[in-house]
Design a protein around this motif. Structure first.
Motif: not given
Length: 345
Positions: A220-222, A225-226, A239, A284, A286
């Motif tokens: 769920r790393s994205r 980032d959001l 999101s 980032q 990830r």
């Protein structure tokens, strides 16, 4: 763009390999450190099934459970701090500062008061109690920091966490003073961040939490980032901001509470590890989440090794060593962070 991504990936891989090598050296030194020293040759011989009965006892029954606990807890605290900083958009966020550790400590004191036994299979329940304590306090903090028009306000989350942490810590201290001598001694060592006396049952109690939750966070790393784009922008690209924030906060609370349940009340790793990882691997998640885990691992294992080697025969809890480093680092971050960036975060 592809070239930039390749450079970031290569950089993260190189940093990860270096940190794994550093971690291997620190772990080897830690295996060799103690009242009775074991040479690297005897360690390898014992690990391969040889060694004397005394060497096997020292290595497998005393040192390895303790070291594995610090490895797992360091990973959990590093990841938890990275998630909290991403969710709150505040570089000063930390499980201890937000009051999560205080809730975990309250859960542990209630466990000790109820069971009065921390050994054997009963130890498997400790993470449950610390998670319950941390979850209840976290829900209280999130409710107080929530605005029905603006949603979760990051800066209010930090301020409410500090206030609640002070009150819960006072209650925990009051309850600990009502314990008998043996249980109070255990609670005092735990609150100081001591991993002395950990056994394999403690390893099995912590291992599932780290093995199951860390991959979920990474997948769920994205979403993390959001969050950096702001709630409105994140919602604009599809999101589910509130839902993702609640899920990520729950994962961070679970990792933090499970880690401190076995490693003790160790603070600042969740603050320091993400900062170092971000500098090494970029912003980032990830890329820098695995680096934050490795940095947390190295810090905690090193702190425990330093505490029980330099100050022999009186070992210093790992939490004290981490605080001696993390306290000044927190002040440095507080003074070096620009007012505008704190306001925006």
């Amino acid at each position: 763009m592809a070239s930039l991504e390749q450079k970031r990936t290569a950089r993260a891989i190189i940093v990860g390999i270096i940190l794994i090598a550093v971690a291997a050296v620190v772990i080897l030194v830690s295996l060799n450190t103690g009242t009775i020293r074991l040479s690297p040759a005897s360690i390898w011989r014992t690990l391969l099934g040889g060694g004397t009965s005394d060497e096997q006892l020292i290595l497998f029954d005393y040192r390895m459970p303790r070291i594995i606990i610090t490895i797992l807890a360091g990973i959990g605290l590093g990841i938890s701090g990275a998630v909290l900083q991403g969710v709150s958009r505040n570089s000063l966020a930390d499980p201890g500062i937000l009051g999560i550790h205080a809730g975990a400590a309250l859960g542990l004191i209630l466990f000790v008061s109820f069971f009065r036994n921390m050994e054997g299979p009963t130890a498997l329940l400790i993470p449950m109690f610390t998670f319950a304590g941390g979850a209840v306090i976290s829900i209280l903090i999130f409710m107080l920091a929530y605005d029905r028009f603006k949603g979760m306000i990051p800066i209010r989350l930090i301020l409410v966490g500090i206030a609640v942490e002070a009150g819960v810590s006072a209650l925990t201290l009051f309850l600990s003073l009502r314990l008998d001598e043996d249980n109070y001694s255990f609670a005092a060592r735990w609150l100081a961040g001591s991993v002395w006396g950990r056994e394999w049952v403690n390893v099995w109690a912590l291992l599932p939490w780290i093995v199951l939750l860390v991959p979920i966070v990474y997948l769920r790393s994205r979403a993390l980032d959001l969050f950096a784009l702001g709630d409105e922008t994140a919602a604009g690209v599809g999101s589910h901001v509130t839902r993702n924030r609640v899920i990520m906060l729950g994962l961070a609370v679970a990792l933090s509470c499970a880690s401190v349940s076995m490693a003790g009340g160790i603070g600042f790793i969740g603050l320091v590890a993400p900062h170092i990882a971000r500098r090494l691997a970029g912003p980032q998640h990830r890329y820098y989440l695995p680096i934050a885990a490795l940095v947390g691992l190295v810090i905690l294992v090193t702190a425990d090794t330093v505490g029980r080697s330099i100050f022999q025969p009186n070992a210093i809890p790992a939490g004290v060593v981490v605080a001696a480093i993390g306290g000044p680092y927190f002040l440095y971050l507080l003074l070096s962070t620009k007012p505008n960036s704190r306001r925006n975060s």
